[in-house]
Design an enzyme around this catalytic site. Sequence first.
Site, PDB file in Angstrom:
ATOM      1  N   GLU A 160      78.709  24.470  19.614  1.00  0.00           N
ATOM      2  CA  GLU A 160      78.087  25.451  20.281  1.00  0.00           C
ATOM      3  C   GLU A 160      77.211  24.258  21.961  1.00  0.00           C
ATOM      4  OE1 GLU A 160      77.105  28.994  17.960  1.00  0.00           O
ATOM      5  OE2 GLU A 160      75.254  27.614  18.282  1.00  0.00           O
ATOM      6  N   GLU A 249      83.684  31.835  16.321  1.00  0.00           N
ATOM      7  CA  GLU A 249      82.131  32.952  15.089  1.00  0.00           C
ATOM      8  C   GLU A 249      82.262  33.775  16.322  1.00  0.00           C
ATOM      9  OE1 GLU A 249      77.878  31.081  15.542  1.00  0.00           O
ATOM     10  OE2 GLU A 249      79.295  28.903  15.368  1.00  0.00           O
TER      11      GLU A 249
END
Length: 853
Positions: A160, A249
């Site tokens: 991320e 995710e």
Amino acid sequence: MQITYDRYALKIDGERVFIRSGAMHYFRLPSQAMWHDRLFKLKAAGYNTVDLYFCWNYHSPAPGVYDFTGMRDVDALLKITRDLGLFVIARPGPYINAEYSGGGFPGWLLAQRHIPLRNRREGAFVWSDAYMAAVKEWWQQIIPRINASDNVLMVQIENEYGTLDVEPDYMQALYTLTRDLGVKVPLFHNDLYVAGLYEDIVDLYAFDNYSVTQFDTDWREMPEIFQVIDNIDTTLRPFCQNRPLFVAELQAGWFATWKGYSYETITRFLDREHIGIVTKSLLGKGLTLFNHYKAIGGTNWGYTGSIETYTSYDFAAPIAEVGLNTIRLYEAKAINLFLMHFDLTATDETTLAEARIDLADDSVFYSIRKNTTNSQHHWLFLRNLTTLPKTTTISGTQEGSDNLSVTVNPFEVLILPVNITLKNGFTVVLATTELLYQDSHCLVVKGNRDATVVLKDYDQRMHTIAVDALAPQGYQQKMAGGLSVIILGQHWVDTAWLEQGQRFVFGPQLMLPDNTYGAYPDNNNYLTLNCNSTHPACLHDYPVQLAPLDPIRLRLHHWQFFDEAPELKPDYPVKHSAFQPIEKPHRNFESDFNFFDFDRLGYYEGDGWYTIMPESPVKTLTLKARHVWAVFVNGVLMGHGSHLALIPGLPDPDSITIDLSKAPWQTADSKTSNQIQIFVSGLGHPKGFHDDAQTPQGLISCQLDGVDLDPALVPVYSRHRVFHQSADFTALSENYGIALAADQTSPIVRLAVPFSLPESQTQEAPWGVQLPSDCDFERLDIYLNNQLIGRYWDACKQQDCFYLPSGLLQESGPNGLSIVLMQFKKPLTLADSQAIASKIKIFPYQTITKYDL
């Protein structure tokens, strides 16, 4: 094993494979036995892959020092995955987020605040050779272990990540380093922003999707939250022309915070409907790689959790923190079973007109996908995001299957087959209920609605099976030209387990890794199907009767009580070498951090005492401290407070000035020195998503009468306080505290008790500690066999039941439980402590009956 890919799916040795992954944090499950138990249950629920972060902090207590033994043995972890037949998505950081203290960076690196972690400071790119050297050291330890496991499908670089100017040098350097260390499989990065970040550097582009993170309003009232999912084919396909769509995710739960929503609220909102909608909606867009985050809950034992999370990291996951299945697992299992037995690895989106299908009410239409190798094979996705059921008719599929009615329930996605050829040569012309399983002898479908299944056999004869809406525990078995069609009510869908790909077992709530099954004592419902022995080999006859058993019970006896603040005794620092003098260092930080915080002192986490020895009385003390603090003068409390800010960047706490003019200062002729004692209980570091991982804890700054405390002028001592219990709970030393007498009080008291679990051959249970709800304490820590397994804060009251992780709990033999109470405003007496101890319980979350088939 050769890993390649095309625009549709990942390929393993040339064959497309649908990747059904679930995330597990091995560092939140403190034993190899727990790893095996949870991974076995993951496999039993139809997942073929496990997603694993590898946490730098968990393995490296000091520079150049690494621990890969016992509960940190990742070689053993990877062997378990291979033995169970699971693939692995490996994520070695260096940053993992994961609501882990410091985002997974080790304490010794966090303490070097002149090093910009992730080559980023305040969102801007800042290259650091020192940081990259540390990353290389970590990856040289972990990546060879990943390379040695032949079931690893892909490796993630960073997590991320983004900078204000999307500078690519860091990601390119990580990619090159990974290849230099011998990684052969595809590399990916997950883009939280769904903006194509670094897609030109990595092999596989992935993104994260958490559609529900606020729980003030029910997600069912906000259909717009699915906009990212509903538009990925247009927004992300440009980045994935020659690679599959991949959600690294995909929300299967959410975490609870000290001052946020409780898990009771989160699990109520994120029920089976949510995991079903988000997963099936993505399937309707052609997704063939998903990772449910998290599939397996865990515990923030020790100081694994970042400051925002309390002890439980259940995450509202399909497999709960305590190892029990939830209703969300049953929904995920049904999707996984379907994907195991029906091929969706290569489909293209088409239109109803091109597929020659008509819907009377197209408001329920979501998408339709055709198989790339047979243009007649279609999967029809219907979705209803309203509060009322919607009914439509389907026509045009083939003669004999026109105008079939189907009802889509509120907040439901249906995946319906149109002209799908089965393994035995039959064709499902149309089914208005979902399919679950097929083999050469049988077809298993859901019976939770009135529906029709139209089949065509290999002699082109049509067979129509009417499905009546079944009660949850209803089932039917019908024949269609030699094919056995099994229709299951919702209970049997939920409790259907495919045992090693050989047979279906119906009825157990969970499968256990010791070749037994688990059921709760109040459930005696088991399905017996009498089938033609030449047909459904997947079915198994077993009349099992279980009598309800009494829940396992446990009583606690022989509590002992200890004063855990001996630091408040006169001259304690002089008599005890556990206190170390703080020396004024050469300033080597780029900010105004001073010398007293835990990282500077090498503590990184936990609790600490500071003792200041002024030559003469002072009138005021001004401090900043995290997270819970108390100030004493010569053993008498002068003030206490706390600081916990859950906002990006974590600003410094406000300065607090304490009036010491009326403190019990020693007279000039006293033979003892004056002491200012400061106790600080730290909760860990932020997770670092906003470049705040290096935020200090402990004593941040301190002034005496408005002048900065200088250890070169005023002696200052520090001590890292660790609460341990001895094996027999009677040792009296600086590491164990002093027995609390009836006429004494203490602001920190430890309650200690030995216990053993009751033995049972037919039952097992996850165990927890239940705190009393009517007792007055400000902070509380729970230790099991010398390991911190629970933290309670009265100001938040988010958790009063704490799981005793089976990896730390001795199933046979003695265990030691310690409860450390912190009560500053009203010090605890022995009678107070005894009253609290009498109400503490160890209890089974759920008694599970074990049985063999």
